[in-house]
Scaffold this motif. Structure first.
Motif, PDB file in Angstrom:
ATOM      1  N   LYS A  15       0.811  -1.223   0.000  1.00 55.65           N
ATOM      2  CA  LYS A  15       0.000   0.000   0.000  1.00 55.65           C
ATOM      3  C   LYS A  15       0.842   1.270   0.000  1.00 55.65           C
ATOM      4  CE  LYS A  15      -0.987   0.264   4.959  1.00 55.65           C
ATOM      5  NZ  LYS A  15      -2.047   0.314   5.945  1.00 55.65           N
ATOM      6  N   HIS A  16       2.004   1.263   0.626  1.00 51.79           N
ATOM      7  CA  HIS A  16       2.846   2.456   0.664  1.00 51.79           C
ATOM      8  C   HIS A  16       3.397   2.816  -0.720  1.00 51.79           C
ATOM      9  CE1 HIS A  16       2.232   2.269   4.894  1.00 51.79           C
ATOM     10  NE2 HIS A  16       3.072   3.251   5.140  1.00 51.79           N
ATOM     11  N   PRO A  17       3.932   1.855  -1.478  1.00 52.02           N
ATOM     12  CA  PRO A  17       4.388   2.219  -2.826  1.00 52.02           C
ATOM     13  C   PRO A  17       3.239   2.725  -3.706  1.00 52.02           C
ATOM     14  CG  PRO A  17       5.326   0.126  -2.180  1.00 52.02           C
ATOM     15  CD  PRO A  17       4.309   0.482  -1.135  1.00 52.02           C
ATOM     16  N   LEU A  25       2.502  11.391  -8.698  1.00 59.56           N
ATOM     17  CA  LEU A  25       1.780  11.802  -9.891  1.00 59.56           C
ATOM     18  C   LEU A  25       1.024  13.097  -9.665  1.00 59.56           C
ATOM     19  CD1 LEU A  25       1.143  11.115 -12.803  1.00 59.56           C
ATOM     20  CD2 LEU A  25      -0.861   9.918 -12.004  1.00 59.56           C
ATOM     21  N   ALA A  26       0.473  13.273  -8.496  1.00 62.76           N
ATOM     22  CA  ALA A  26      -0.244  14.516  -8.197  1.00 62.76           C
ATOM     23  C   ALA A  26       0.706  15.711  -8.242  1.00 62.76           C
ATOM     24  CB  ALA A  26      -0.917  14.414  -6.828  1.00 62.76           C
ATOM     25  N   HIS A  27       1.984  15.483  -7.938  1.00 61.39           N
ATOM     26  CA  HIS A  27       2.984  16.553  -7.960  1.00 61.39           C
ATOM     27  C   HIS A  27       3.579  16.791  -9.349  1.00 61.39           C
ATOM     28  CE1 HIS A  27       3.204  16.031  -3.525  1.00 61.39           C
ATOM     29  NE2 HIS A  27       3.510  17.319  -3.563  1.00 61.39           N
ATOM     30  N   TYR A  54       1.942   9.528   6.037  1.00 61.30           N
ATOM     31  CA  TYR A  54       1.323  10.443   5.069  1.00 61.30           C
ATOM     32  C   TYR A  54       2.196  11.685   4.899  1.00 61.30           C
ATOM     33  CZ  TYR A  54      -1.997  13.769   3.067  1.00 61.30           C
ATOM     34  OH  TYR A  54      -2.596  14.712   2.278  1.00 61.30           O
ATOM     35  N   ILE A  55       2.624  12.280   5.988  1.00 63.15           N
ATOM     36  CA  ILE A  55       3.461  13.485   5.932  1.00 63.15           C
ATOM     37  C   ILE A  55       4.782  13.181   5.226  1.00 63.15           C
ATOM     38  CG2 ILE A  55       4.796  15.117   7.344  1.00 63.15           C
ATOM     39  CD1 ILE A  55       2.409  14.935   9.390  1.00 63.15           C
ATOM     40  N   ASN A  56       5.401  12.048   5.562  1.00 61.81           N
ATOM     41  CA  ASN A  56       6.663  11.657   4.927  1.00 61.81           C
ATOM     42  C   ASN A  56       6.499  11.422   3.428  1.00 61.81           C
ATOM     43  OD1 ASN A  56       8.181  11.790   7.279  1.00 61.81           O
ATOM     44  ND2 ASN A  56       7.785   9.652   7.806  1.00 61.81           N
ATOM     45  N   MET A  57       5.423  10.743   3.049  1.00 64.30           N
ATOM     46  CA  MET A  57       5.206  10.457   1.624  1.00 64.30           C
ATOM     47  C   MET A  57       4.840  11.710   0.842  1.00 64.30           C
ATOM     48  SD  MET A  57       3.544   6.689   1.391  1.00 64.30           S
ATOM     49  CE  MET A  57       2.834   6.460   2.997  1.00 64.30           C
ATOM     50  N   MET A  58       4.139  12.641   1.473  1.00 69.39           N
ATOM     51  CA  MET A  58       3.821  13.892   0.792  1.00 69.39           C
ATOM     52  C   MET A  58       5.103  14.681   0.518  1.00 69.39           C
ATOM     53  SD  MET A  58       0.602  13.942   0.143  1.00 69.39           S
ATOM     54  CE  MET A  58       0.092  15.631  -0.151  1.00 69.39           C
ATOM     55  N   ALA A  59       6.083  14.591   1.436  1.00 72.75           N
ATOM     56  CA  ALA A  59       7.348  15.304   1.272  1.00 72.75           C
ATOM     57  C   ALA A  59       8.298  14.584   0.313  1.00 72.75           C
ATOM     58  CB  ALA A  59       8.018  15.484   2.627  1.00 72.75           C
ATOM     59  N   ASN A  60       8.251  13.268   0.285  1.00 69.02           N
ATOM     60  CA  ASN A  60       9.167  12.483  -0.541  1.00 69.02           C
ATOM     61  C   ASN A  60       8.429  11.270  -1.107  1.00 69.02           C
ATOM     62  OD1 ASN A  60      11.356  11.316  -1.762  1.00 69.02           O
ATOM     63  ND2 ASN A  60      12.334  10.662   0.137  1.00 69.02           N
TER      64      ASN A  60
END
Length: 140
Positions: A15-17, A25-27, A54-60
């Motif tokens: 689920k994380h990948p 893709l949103a970025h 969520y915060i980590n994945m939004m940043a990287n």
């Protein structure tokens, strides 16, 4: 609401990948708009991504490599989720198209099948499908 392939999955390896790819893709087309951000947050909650993750994945977003998915329904769910994010801002550019093709290949779609799945998905999500597609969709 229909249960998705990743909603009940507790394994971070899958689920994380998938979520990270959606964030990436949103970025791709620049900054996130409010619709994209809302959809990502809702999706993260649905598949139980922790606030910290969520915060980590939004940043990287590319910190988790995309994993091949052996189940065809799960692959379709991944592509469906991807297109929901792509079309959240009502814009689909060539960078997003290239990313979706690469993403679909990495998920395990064959080169022959990728073009068909992606092109049909684009047609459906952009409401550019012909009567035959519409009729087949309704008859299912």
């Amino acid at each position: 609401m229909k249960t998705g392939a990743f909603e009940n999955h507790t394994n971070k390896n899958h689920k994380h990948p998938h979520f990270s790819s959606l964030v990436y893709l949103a970025h791709v087309d620049g900054s996130l708009d409010s619709e994209e951000e809302k959809m990502l947050l809702d999706f993260a909650k649905r598949i139980r991504i922790s606030k910290e993750d969520y915060i980590n994945m939004m940043a990287n977003p590319m910190q988790y490599p995309i994993t091949r998915v052996s189940n065809s329904e799960a692959r379709l769910r991944c592509i469906f989720d991807m297109f929901k994010v792509v079309f959240a801002d009502y814009d689909f550019d060539n960078r997003e198209r290239r990313f979706v093709y690469k993403y679909a290949l990495q998920l395990g779609f064959s080169k022959t099948n990728v073009r068909k799945v992606v092109n049909r998905s684009i047609a459906m999500f952009s409401s550019k499908f012909d009567f035959e597609d519409y009729a087949n969709f309704i008859r299912r």
